[in-house]
Design an enzyme around this catalytic site. Structure first.
Site, PDB file in Angstrom:
ATOM      1  N   PHE A 160      66.382 -15.526 -35.207  1.00  0.00           N
ATOM      2  CA  PHE A 160      66.552 -14.533 -36.264  1.00  0.00           C
ATOM      3  C   PHE A 160      65.203 -14.033 -36.759  1.00  0.00           C
ATOM      4  CE2 PHE A 160      70.239 -17.312 -36.573  1.00  0.00           C
ATOM      5  CZ  PHE A 160      71.280 -16.403 -36.616  1.00  0.00           C
ATOM      6  N   ASP A 161      65.131 -12.739 -37.009  1.00  0.00           N
ATOM      7  CA  ASP A 161      63.996 -12.182 -37.735  1.00  0.00           C
ATOM      8  C   ASP A 161      64.224 -12.521 -39.200  1.00  0.00           C
ATOM      9  OD1 ASP A 161      61.699 -10.466 -38.244  1.00  0.00           O
ATOM     10  OD2 ASP A 161      63.161  -9.073 -39.089  1.00  0.00           O
TER      11      ASP A 161
END
Length: 175
Positions: free
Chosen positions: A15-16
């Site tokens: 995930f960013d």
């Protein structure tokens, strides 16, 4: 659609952080003026410059100045070169917005005056080449983030979650 069909075979999610796991709207959480400086004076100097910045934290600084009813002034000679931070002249004084790391490389003796790091993001302010204060920020986690991530293992057999971020490690660990 082809990607979603293959999702069932994935076991690791990456995930960013900013805007994905957080709201992507950092807020000023602390204004730490140095010496006998005031929060309003520090915020006035920084926000007057930040009106001309594209940095992700500039919006948070401007919102904090508005909330504090700080009147901004027109700066002169504003520059924001990559790797050099934001600088300009506000009310006849040279104001520079930089990072702790850049300050330590540029002026180790000034870096010693900066308060210890804490969770969150920060920017360091110099006025006339003297340490003037620090602004701290935090980008809040999305309210649904924890439950979404916790459902990945039991519902989708994910066994590893990773976060990609350009932020300091302390901020990522907080999240």
């Amino acid at each position: 659609p082809a990607i979603l069909e293959k999702l069932d075979g994935c076991r690791t999610a990456i995930f960013d952080k900013t805007g994905t796991l957080t709201y992507g709207e950092p807020q000023v959480t602390e204004i730490l003026p140095a010496g006998d400086g005031t929060s309003d004076a520090l915020l006035r100097a920084v926000a007057s410059l930040e009106r001309y910045s594209r940095h992700p934290l500039s919006g948070a600084i401007l919102r904090a100045a508005e909330a504090a009813n700080v009147e901004l002034t027109d700066p002169a000679e504003v520059s924001e070169r990559p790797g050099e931070g934001l600088r300009g002249i506000v009310e006849g004084k040279t104001v520079q917005v930089t990072s702790r790391k850049k300050l330590a490389a540029q002026s180790p003796e000034l870096a010693e005056k900066v308060p210890r790091t804490s969770g969150g993001l920060e920017c360091v302010i110099l006025i006339d080449s003297q340490y003037a204060g620090t602004l701290r920020f935090r980008d809040e986690p999305r309210s649904e983030g924890r439950s979404f991530i916790q459902h990945l293992k039991p519902q989708h057999a994910f066994n590893r979650m990773l976060i990609v971020s350009g932020d300091r490690e302390e901020e990522v660990r907080y999240l």
